[in-house]
Design an enzyme around this catalytic site. Structure first.
Site, PDB file in Angstrom:
ATOM      1  N   GLY A 150       0.831  -1.192   0.000  1.00 44.54           N
ATOM      2  CA  GLY A 150       0.000   0.000   0.000  1.00 44.54           C
ATOM      3  C   GLY A 150       0.866   1.242   0.000  1.00 44.54           C
ATOM      4  O   GLY A 150       2.094   1.167  -0.168  1.00 44.54           O
ATOM      5  N   PHE A 208       1.998   5.463   5.201  1.00 39.57           N
ATOM      6  CA  PHE A 208       1.040   5.772   6.280  1.00 39.57           C
ATOM      7  C   PHE A 208      -0.224   4.904   6.207  1.00 39.57           C
ATOM      8  O   PHE A 208      -1.265   5.280   6.755  1.00 39.57           O
ATOM      9  CB  PHE A 208       0.648   7.253   6.263  1.00 39.57           C
ATOM     10  CG  PHE A 208       1.808   8.183   6.077  1.00 39.57           C
ATOM     11  CD1 PHE A 208       2.792   8.260   7.043  1.00 39.57           C
ATOM     12  CD2 PHE A 208       1.923   8.959   4.942  1.00 39.57           C
ATOM     13  CE1 PHE A 208       3.893   9.113   6.879  1.00 39.57           C
ATOM     14  CE2 PHE A 208       2.996   9.805   4.764  1.00 39.57           C
ATOM     15  CZ  PHE A 208       3.984   9.887   5.744  1.00 39.57           C
ATOM     16  N   GLU A 242       9.873  -2.938   4.241  1.00 35.82           N
ATOM     17  CA  GLU A 242      10.374  -2.023   3.211  1.00 35.82           C
ATOM     18  C   GLU A 242      11.022  -2.792   2.061  1.00 35.82           C
ATOM     19  O   GLU A 242      12.106  -2.449   1.580  1.00 35.82           O
ATOM     20  CB  GLU A 242      11.355  -1.020   3.816  1.00 35.82           C
ATOM     21  CG  GLU A 242      10.793  -0.186   4.938  1.00 35.82           C
ATOM     22  CD  GLU A 242       9.703   0.796   4.493  1.00 35.82           C
ATOM     23  OE1 GLU A 242       9.437   0.884   3.284  1.00 35.82           O
ATOM     24  OE2 GLU A 242       9.116   1.463   5.369  1.00 35.82           O
TER      25      GLU A 242
END
Length: 207
Positions: free
Chosen positions: A20, A23, A93
């Site tokens: 996504g 945040f 990540e």
């Protein structure tokens, strides 16, 4: 409770991707799944790219400041070397790692390891990012999470970069990026184009 623990304990090798915009809670979800596995008394190890030092050089840290110990790695091949005798491998990540991560995740899953990968699916220009598209393709399960558009409150689509920098990899937080829905992102891009055109027009100085 026993069914819950058994369900965690006896998962077969698999790849789970959480993706996504920024945040959106990707790292939060990764930490949640890893801590559940720990509670089920599984051997877990979480890895992150060594370039990600925003909150901590060693720990994986969500924007809400939840943490879990991790091992920074320079390349995906290191994960295979360090993941022996591990039940659950987490990778945060993942967009910053090399394309070899695809084969690494497949190899681990084929060994019977549960692999949980979190990362940005798109860069600040809305383009597929690093190995994430291929990981979504080979995953047993893909969870797309969403931030909230800061302009209209709809589900966010992309991470819009607020600073003038064309580097694809730019670590940042809320001062460098904002989550936008598709429509607001389109409007922002149109406004940026208009601003560039206006700035490039010659100034007509009256004598």
């Amino acid at each position: 409770m026993m069914e819950y623990l058994t369900g965690e304990k006896h998962r077969f090798g698999r790849i789970e991707v959480v993706c996504g915009s920024m945040f959106s809670g990707k790292t939060e979800e990764l930490i949640r799944r890893m801590k559940r596995a720990e509670f089920a008394r599984q051997k877990v190890e979480i890895f992150k790219p060594s370039i990600d030092t925003r909150y901590s050089e060693m720990d994986v840290v969500s924007h809400d400041r939840n943490t879990i110990p991790s091992t920074p790695v320079e390349s995906s091949s290191t994960i295979l070397l360090l993941a022996s005798d591990i039940d659950v491998v987490g990778i945060d990540e993942a967009q910053f790692l090399d394309d070899g991560l695809i084969d690494v995740c497949n190899e681990l899953a084929n060994r019977g390891v549960r692999v949980i990968v979190a990362g940005l699916d798109m860069d600040f220009r809305g383009r597929p990012f690093g190995p994430m598209p291929s990981l979504c393709a080979i995953a047993d399960e893909v969870t797309k999470v969403h931030a909230i558009c800061v302009k209209c409150g709809a589900l966010a689509y992309v991470s819009h970069r607020l600073v003038q920098n064309e580097r694809r990899v730019l670590l940042g937080e809320q001062t460098e990026y904002e989550p936008l829905c598709r429509e607001c992102y389109r409007k922002v891009l149109a406004e940026e184009v208009r601003t560039k055109v206006t700035d490039s027009l010659p100034i007509n100085h009256e004598l």
